[in-house]
Write a protein that holds these residues in place. Sequence first.
Motif, PDB file in Angstrom:
ATOM      1  N   LYS A  85       1.004  -1.020  -0.010  1.00 17.57           N
ATOM      2  CA  LYS A  85       0.466   0.079  -0.103  1.00 17.57           C
ATOM      3  C   LYS A  85       1.146   1.588  -0.416  1.00 17.57           C
ATOM      4  CE  LYS A  85      -3.104  -0.222   2.770  1.00 17.57           C
ATOM      5  NZ  LYS A  85      -4.383  -0.250   3.857  1.00 17.57           N
ATOM      6  N   PRO A 143     -15.003  -0.336  -2.248  1.00 15.55           N
ATOM      7  CA  PRO A 143     -14.128  -1.039  -1.426  1.00 15.55           C
ATOM      8  C   PRO A 143     -13.332  -2.283  -2.067  1.00 15.55           C
ATOM      9  CG  PRO A 143     -16.151  -0.513  -0.773  1.00 15.55           C
ATOM     10  CD  PRO A 143     -16.601  -0.153  -2.038  1.00 15.55           C
ATOM     11  N   GLU A 198     -10.192  -1.529  -4.063  1.00 15.13           N
ATOM     12  CA  GLU A 198      -9.465  -1.535  -3.143  1.00 15.13           C
ATOM     13  C   GLU A 198      -8.156  -2.261  -2.348  1.00 15.13           C
ATOM     14  OE1 GLU A 198      -8.262   2.239  -1.746  1.00 15.13           O
ATOM     15  OE2 GLU A 198     -10.129   3.072  -2.563  1.00 15.13           O
ATOM     16  N   VAL A 219      -6.215   1.967  -9.083  1.00 10.89           N
ATOM     17  CA  VAL A 219      -7.905   1.429  -8.058  1.00 10.89           C
ATOM     18  C   VAL A 219      -8.941   2.490  -8.929  1.00 10.89           C
ATOM     19  CG1 VAL A 219      -9.540   2.365  -5.929  1.00 10.89           C
ATOM     20  CG2 VAL A 219      -6.974   2.186  -5.792  1.00 10.89           C
TER      21      VAL A 219
END
Lengths: 141, 366
Positions: free
Chosen positions: A115, B335, B338, B355
């Motif tokens: 991330k 979501p 993500e 994304v």
Amino acid sequence: MAIFARAEDVYAAIGALFEWGSQDGELGPKIGESGLTIRFVYHRPDAEITVDAKAVPPEGRHFTVHCGPSDLKADVTMEMDSDIAHTFWFGKMNLMTALARGQMKAVGPIQSILKLLPAIKPAYRKYPEIARSLGLPGGEA
Amino acid sequence: MEFTEFRVTTRVVAGWDLAASLDVELSQAGLERGLVVTDPGVRPLAERLLSASHRLIGLHDAITPNSEVGQVERLAERARDAGAGFLLAVGGGSVIDTAKAAAIVLTEGGRLLDHQGVNVLARPLFPVAAVPTTAGTGSEVTCYAVIRDGDAAAKVIFTSEWLPPVLAILDPALTLGLPPALTASTGMDALTHAVEAYLSNRAGPFSDALALAALETIYRHLPPAVRDGSDREARWHLLISSCQAGMAISWAMLGCAHALAHACGGLRQVPHGVANAILLPHCLAYNRPAVEARWWTLADVMGADPVKGVAALARRIGLPERLREVGVAESDLGPLAEAAILDGSIFTNPREATVEELAQILRAAY
Ligand SMILES: [Fe+2]
């Protein structure tokens, strides 16, 4: 020949990069907001750096950098040869490939590290500057 | 090409009714005191194996699709209490992955999630032998185990060179009774492995050969196997080629269809093969600009435009075409994107996805 001779050399280069990142207006807040404690364990030479985004950082910084052994509990530990770290911070190595080839070991929820990958891009520009100022070679993969 | 590698550490044996003479293979591999791991649906078959073998000591059938961390830990405990010497996984991908993950706990101790990461395992694991009863995941040879973390509503992927089972027994007779819907969804999972391995940015000459051979075979034999479950030729080819596709992904890894399918399985427990079948055509369309030369090879192997060919195949074998049909809500799409951007499979997708782009693929598939 190894890029770094002693742990102090690792801290002077990679430790300095992290210190710079902790104060950088672009990279700093993104790592700081992660709330993670990330430990980097290096070999040949042995060295250890812990990036702590959990504790309240010192004035003017977004996270704390500890060079040398630390008792902090890490969320994720990344382990690699110091030479690999040098090449990685030159932006010349794909993290997933390095993991797949066994050049790095990641302990813990690897997603939390993945991330952060987009956030650390500015460091690939900074590290070659630091390396050059220390007279280190150019991180050939 | 900068670097390539290939290894298959699993001994693979294939033949009709091999499972009936299981002990021959087990003794060659030096495996004794096996605990059979299975799910309630496959239990009758697993019981037959248990009663015909002197090298098996018991049976554990508490495994469900999208199996969870707790099931892995309970299995490890059961195996330890029983003094088992190996696990014999008899079932689909979920059963085999559960056994592989339990081997981590049996070898290293502690809780399963303590061993998350990459290259964390440093020594051979408690042995697992696998008898797949679906032609799907290829888990009988892969270095992966995918387990659902119920608390996080997410899939956790374990990757290690020590994870492949020591022995895989491919007996197509065990797949003859597989219902059409399961044949279809597991077959589409295998086909997605072949396609994504071939288009992966880690694809290499060894994985290519296996991926293309598998693709051609699955594309041809999946419809007859769904139409007539007793079609022995189709069953044989599907079981072999799903294993080949598993070998291919062990090196080349996967792409955005799997990243999204893992997210759908984690959040809404969408069956893995169904999610892949719905998503693959949209992912192919998205990836096309990044894979030009390989696109034409795919088209050549399939004898059709890859997007249209995959979509038509899924339709022909009766699979749903939209995420909305399989329990995904429109509000899930954000979501899911993500979650998919952090899935390990996304890093070998030939086109670097954002994304927003993943959300667009999901919207197109919704
Ligand atoms: Fe799959």
